[in-house]
Design an enzyme around this catalytic site. Structure first.
Site, short mmCIF file in Angstrom:
data_model
loop_
_atom_site.label_atom_id
_atom_site.label_comp_id
_atom_site.label_asym_id
_atom_site.label_seq_id
_atom_site.Cartn_x
_atom_site.Cartn_y
_atom_site.Cartn_z
N ASP A 296 10.79 -3.37 3.38
CA ASP A 296 11.14 -3.25 1.97
C ASP A 296 12.28 -2.21 1.91
O ASP A 296 12.54 -1.47 2.87
CB ASP A 296 9.95 -2.84 1.12
CG ASP A 296 10.18 -3.15 -0.37
OD1 ASP A 296 11.35 -3.42 -0.75
OD2 ASP A 296 9.21 -3.11 -1.14
C1 BGC Z 1 11.12 -4.04 -3.95
C2 BGC Z 1 11.25 -5.39 -3.28
C3 BGC Z 1 12.64 -5.93 -3.52
C4 BGC Z 1 13.66 -4.93 -3.01
C5 BGC Z 1 15.09 -5.37 -3.20
C6 BGC Z 1 12.24 -3.09 -3.57
O1 BGC Z 1 12.22 -1.96 -4.36
O2 BGC Z 1 9.89 -3.46 -3.63
O3 BGC Z 1 10.28 -6.27 -3.75
O4 BGC Z 1 12.78 -7.17 -2.88
O5 BGC Z 1 13.50 -3.70 -3.71
O6 BGC Z 1 15.42 -5.36 -4.55
#
Ligand code: BGC
Length: 794
Positions: A296
């Site tokens: 993530d």
């Molecule tokens: C989130 C993800 C997301 C990523 C990119 C993160 O903060 O937890 O689910 O895909 O950001 O935006």
């Protein structure tokens, strides 16, 4: 929201510091930066002999030709606009893989998210727009209990991914609804792992049918937003295997997602992205996963540990991470073979990606066709919670008075990375007007004026999200308009039915709260329900409530006052039209709850240990409720919910008959359950049918019931019958014995309970398992080191 942004930045900073990187000094790279990033620093390469990435078979030769620096570059992503990084060619994409032109490796692009592709709707200097479709939230999709509908949503989402030049969708998300207040629950499907896994598989299969990748996230046990970067989630192996990992296991096996996103949280002491038991032993070893794993965004603390653990790619990546990885190979602390493994996992998808194939994307997907898919899914996911004396559907000649600000500011979906930049959201007012209904126009105007006055005030101004324009809008909550009883009386006189809309929103970065205005209704909302109900009922007229929400709110204290309650969820951009479809009866509601609505928050099994300890600033959360999440808890411990798992009404009625199992009730390795479902009402409709199993307690205790299969009838005409069949195999029935690391079906008598909900069981059948069946032995992984005071029925 501002608070939220500060929080996110603070979290990012702390992660960056832990990684040894100062955010202020970052210089980011874009996906087209291959050439500038430059030639390998340490090895001389003869350009004539450089192998090129041309297909899967060429991957090994390409890896053999890569320098350590090139490998270390590929495993660190690019992106994250909105910080100091230049925008990626697909604006609003949040990352991708770098190109290495020397070897014929193109850049790839990734974009969110679960309710539809999230990219920037506009680009500076261009008049063309890049709107995408906002589909219903995942919780609403799960409420359809219909994998065909969800698969169609996936196909449409994947088409937008492909046509806007993106390679990988960062969705679906399938963390469990462990607690009803988790801020991102709207992005997730259910409290039940079977529904979550099946819905995810249906969606992934749809998305990937376009030749793009889907990413299942957030792996694993990422069930809260509070301190999401640092919280240590302590959970037993059994609860992990049976609940928190189960949906991922189903999705991996039934849809082969190209990517898995590891989560922010620590799992039993180790950051998920550095947890080799999670990412390698279980995911690849036990389940045979062959795609690639990305972190993530900004997750974890140690890029080298991430590489070792089998986290193939760090997103969105810092150049410093690449340096650390390359240095680790050189000083022997990271085996180059592990790095090669990770590179190969990424390249395996690169050679399949649209970017690799030079797909000439149109930037012009069929948004109209996708809107129709969104509208159907939204209507199919709506749950009719109450409908006394057939107050709904509305009658054609009804003049409708709409109460509540959400009739205008209808909420299409949650906020954060799961938001979608759609061209419009159809309000409930417009939906009813499109359906030909006459509304109480004075009341509409009053709400409209009220909202425009408030929206001009500084504190209620709608602004771009502080996370960047690509993240949608920041819409401060405005207080519900106060109506006096005389005014309500006049409106009642001039209309036939009162429809009250209650709206809620939540989003990434913050959990919801058990307070008025969030889980609880505000005093004004309660007064509105009470006064409107009284006025209409005194005049012999009906009142319906539409809940435009992303997760449970408290209902038990006010539901007796109204005649009907329609849970519309956050239905995506076609919201108003889909609500009108159901209110008017154009679509007969067939959605059912995939998450329990408790009577009160304190009834939620994790309410005492959410979001962790110490309460002021949690560092650890212990899943003491263990395997008793959602209905597994309510049914076992006899706690009566407001609306139970699986519940939902229809404008027709169904009769269940001939519920039986085959094989004379003897289970060997498989058994089939049958049920006849007949529409015995006056209008056509679909029924979501659920097969629960009560397993005998043996060495392992079992929840009272567990959902083992489900299906939905086709649209049945009055008097029409459909025979549904559910096949159960040994793995479906097995529980996890953590002492032996085995999935086991314990001997004894099993009762199949086929029902219209988890409490409304229509018929049962039993079968016998003569001796214990060991279905599978898996790795001894993810053992918590902390003692867990586990909930047990003993
Ligand atoms: C989130 C993800 C997301 C990523 C990119 C993160 O903060 O937890 O689910 O895909 O950001 O935006």
């Amino acid at each position: 929201m501002l608070k939220k942004m500060r929080k996110r930045r603070r979290q990012l900073t702390s992660i960056a510091l832990a990684t040894g990187i100062a955010l202020s000094g970052l210089s980011f790279q874009t996906g087209v930066f291959a050439a500038e990033q430059g030639a390998p620093k340490t090895e001389q390469i003869n350009q004539n002999e450089v192998p090129q990435l041309v297909d899967k078979a060429s991957i090994d030769a390409v890896i053999a030709a890569m320098t350590v620096e090139e490998k270390a570059k590929l495993v660190v992503g690019v992106g994250m606009p909105g910080m100091t990084i230049p925008k990626l060619p697909v604006q609003g994409a949040v990352g991708g893989t770098p190109a290495i032109e020397r070897l014929g490796i193109p850049a790839m692009y990734y974009a969110d998210g679960p309710a539809g592709l999230r990219i920037s709707p506009t680009r500076p200097g261009e008049s063309k727009t890049y709107y995408t479709t906002a589909f219903p939230i995942a919780t609403s999709l799960a409420s359809t209990w219909d994998t065909n509908v969800v698969n169609k949503v996936g196909q449409a989402q994947g088409n937008e991914v492909k046509e806007y030049g993106v390679d990988v969708l960062l969705a679906p998300a399938l963390n469990l609804h462990r607690n009803i207040l988790t801020g991102r629950n709207f992005e997730y499907f259910s409290e039940d792992p079977l529904i979550s896994g099946k819905m995810t598989a249906a969606l992934v299969n749809g998305v990937q049918s376009n030749g793009v990748g889907a990413t299942i996230k957030h792996y694993a046990a990422n069930n809260q937003e509070t301190n999401r970067f640092t919280i240590d989630t302590i959970v037993s192996e059994r609860a992990l295997r049976e609940l928190y990992l189960k949906g991922f296991e189903i999705a991996v096996k039934e849809s082969h997602p190209k990517a898995v996103m590891s989560s922010y949280n620590l799992l039993n002491g180790t950051p998920a992205s550095q947890n080799s038991e999670l990412l390698t032993t279980v995911l690849r070893g036990d389940w045979g996963y062959d795609g690639y794993v990305m972190t993530d965004w900004f997750a974890g603390t140690d890029p080298v540990a991430q590489m070792r653990a089998g986290n193939d790619q760090i997103m969105p990546g810092f150049p410093q991470s690449s340096e650390r990885i390359a240095n680790a190979v050189k000083d022997g602390s990271l085996d180059e073979k592990l790095l090669d493994r990770n590179v190969k996992n990424i390249l395996n998808f690169v050679v399949e990606s649209p970017s690799f194939k030079n797909y000439n994307h149109s930037d012009n997907p069929d948004l109209q066709a996708h809107a129709a898919v969104a509208r159907q899914a939204a209507a199919d996911g709506m749950v009719l919670l109450k409908n006394d004396q057939k107050a709904l559907p509305l009658k054609k000649e009804n003049k409708v008075a709409l109460f509540g600000t959400a009739q205008i500011e209808t909420v299409k979906g949650g906020t954060g990375s799961g938001d979608v930049n759609a061209a419009y959201t159809v309000s409930i007012i417009d939906g009813l007007k499109h359906a030909g209904y006459s509304l109480h126009e004075d009341l509409v105007n009053q709400y409209s004026n009220y909202i425009s006055v408030l929206r001009q005030m500084e504190q209620y101004k709608i602004k771009p999200s502080p996370w960047g324009e690509d993240f949608g809008k920041e819409i401060p909550v405005i207080p519900e308009m106060v109506l006096d009883t005389n005014q309500i009386k006049t409106i009642e006189d001039e209309s036939d039915i009162g429809v009250i809309v209650i709206g809620r929103n939540s989003g990434e970065g913050v959990d919801r709260q058990n307070v008025k205005g969030d889980y609880l209704l505000t005093d004004t909302e309660k007064a509105m329900i009470q006064n409107v109900s009284k006025a209409y009922h005194d005049a012999g007229k009906k009142v319906a409530v539409v809940l435009n929400i992303g997760g449970p709110v408290e209902i038990a204290s006010w539901r007796d006052q109204v005649d009907s309650i329609l849970l519309a969820w956050q239905p995506g951009q076609e919201a108003g039209d889909a609500v009108a479809d159901v209110l008017t009866g154009a679509v007969n509601p067939s959605g059912k709850l995939a998450t329990t609505f408790p009577v009160k928050y304190e009834d939620v099994p994790s309410s005492e240990n959410f979001p962790g300890t110490p309460a002021e600033n949690p560092t650890q959360v212990v899943y003491e409720e263990d395997i008793y999440v959602g209905y597994r808890y309510y049914s076992t411990f006899d706690v009566k919910p407001a609306y139970e798992f699986g519940y939902g009404l229809s404008y027709t009625n169904f009769d269940y008959s001939n519920i039986r199992v085959n094989q004379g009730g003897k289970f060997k390795d498989q058994i089939t359950v049958f049920a006849n479902i007949k529409n015995i009402g006056k209008v056509s409709g679909k029924e979501a049918v659920q097969a629960y199993v009560s397993a005998p307690d043996g060495k392992l205790e079992k929840p009272e019931i567990e959902l083992k299969a489900f299906g939905k009838t086709k649209e049945l005409k009055p008097n029409q019958t459909e025979l549904l069949k559910f096949e159960l195999n040994a793995k479906d029935l097995a529980s996890f014995d953590e002492e032996k690391n085995q999935w086991i079906v314990e001997k004894g008598v099993y009762t199949v309970k086929v029902g219209a909900s988890s409490e409304n069981i229509k018929g049962t059948a039993t079968f016998k398992v003569d001796k214990d069946i060991i279905v599978e032995e898996v790795s001894n992984s993810l053992v918590p080191e902390v003692e867990i005071d586990r909930l047990t029925k003993k």
